[in-house]
Write an enzyme that holds these catalytic residues in place. Structure first.
Site, short mmCIF file in Angstrom:
data_model
loop_
_atom_site.label_atom_id
_atom_site.label_comp_id
_atom_site.label_asym_id
_atom_site.label_seq_id
_atom_site.Cartn_x
_atom_site.Cartn_y
_atom_site.Cartn_z
N GLU A 254 -12.91 1.77 1.91
CA GLU A 254 -12.37 1.93 3.25
C GLU A 254 -12.89 3.24 3.82
O GLU A 254 -12.79 4.29 3.17
CB GLU A 254 -10.84 1.95 3.16
CG GLU A 254 -10.14 1.86 4.49
CD GLU A 254 -8.62 1.76 4.31
OE1 GLU A 254 -8.03 0.87 4.92
OE2 GLU A 254 -8.04 2.55 3.56
N GLU B 93 0.84 -1.20 0.00
CA GLU B 93 0.00 0.00 0.00
C GLU B 93 0.87 1.25 0.00
O GLU B 93 1.79 1.40 0.81
CB GLU B 93 -0.95 0.01 1.20
CG GLU B 93 -1.93 1.17 1.15
CD GLU B 93 -3.10 1.02 2.11
OE1 GLU B 93 -3.11 0.05 2.90
OE2 GLU B 93 -4.01 1.88 2.05
#
Ligand code: MN
Length: 287
Positions: free
Chosen positions: A241, A147
């Site tokens: 998210e 990420e």
């Protein structure tokens, strides 16, 4: 269409069996394809319960974590690098045991604010650790998503260009880039440019707004970002998210600086996010 995923912390703080069953039921009822489970402490994941819940609801699974400073593989402390490598191996094993296909997150450094840039030695330590961990992931059939996060949450890989350099040095195509729009808004020159630069090295995506809330409001140009994903024919998971002080794990909320509660109804937020994504992602001509 891409597998559309939901980060479990939109719905529940807990990572125990009961919380996972609850999150899986809500995600499936909303129409999601995938549930992402945070595994900040992989040893606590009830892999049997997770596997059963995903199977019952027909969901794919992903896991995610960020390292701590004690387990920072980009450290120059041998003890921290060894502890981090061991933790990542354990996380890969737990991910495989739960039946998940992806493990993603801040895998190559601590998730936190650093006081200085990384040293060459620290960068090399992280590359060596991820080379080792990715080989293990490949053996057990898991893909890893590195990420790309903003400067306040890591000093190592802050944009896609950094990420491509890191991937090249690791040299294993089971390690992919994982773009998160919340972070990309801060660091990239443009969101669509970041997608085009990552191209076929992009494996996993987090969509989140600048306030970590409703996808339909906020300053992140998700229309442009999702159009770019369609343009490069990205076919990996796209996971929503969101974070709110009202529903997040207090320790993780502190790490991510989630001080406010822009929303309180996680299920409604999840339903709205899925509708938003389905309206914008291209359905393949044949399926
Ligand atoms: Mn993210």
């Amino acid at each position: 269409m891409n597998p559309l995923g939901l980060h479990a912390m939109v719905l529940t703080v807990g990572g125990d069996a009961e919380a996972t069953r609850y999150a899986a039921a809500i995600a499936a009822r909303a129409g999601y394809d995938l549930l992402e489970l945070p595994i900040l402490d992989p040893s606590t994941l009830d892999t049997e319960a997770v596997r059963a819940a995903a199977s019952e609801h027909g969901l794919d699974l992903a896991t995610s974590l960020g390292l701590s400073f004690d387990t920072d593989v980009s450290s120059t402390s041998t003890a921290a690098v060894e502890a981090g490598t061991q933790l990542l191996h354990q996380a890969v094993d737990v991910t495989a045991a739960a039946g998940a296909d992806w493990m993603c997150g801040v895998l190559a450094s601590a998730l936190g604010k650093y006081p200085t840039p990384p040293s060459r030695e620290g960068w090399n330590n992280a590359v060596a650790a991820l080379r080792d961990v990715t080989a293990h992931a490949q053996q057990v059939g898991i893909n890893l998503g590195l990420e790309v996060v903003n400067r306040y949450e890591s000093n190592l890989v802050n944009d896609v260009a950094d990420g491509l350099t890191f991937l090249d040095e690791v040299g294993n195509d089971h390690l992919f880039l994982h773009i998160d729009t919340y972070h990309a808004l801060i660091e990239e020159t443009s969101l669509d440019g970041a997608v085009r630069l990552a191209a076929d090295r992009l494996g996993y995506v987090h969509v989140g707004q600048n306030d970590r809330g409703d996808l339909a409001t906020g300053t992140v140009d998700l229309d442009g970002f999702l159009a770019a994903l369609n343009e490069i024919s990205f076919d990996g998971p796209i996971t929503f998210e969101g974070f709110s002080r009202a529903t997040a794990d207090p320790a993780l909320a502190d790490t991510l600086a989630i001080w406010r509660s822009p929303w309180t109804d996680g299920e409604q937020l999840a339903v709205d996010a899925l509708t938003f994504l389905q309206a914008r992602m291209k359905t393949p001509a044949t399926s």
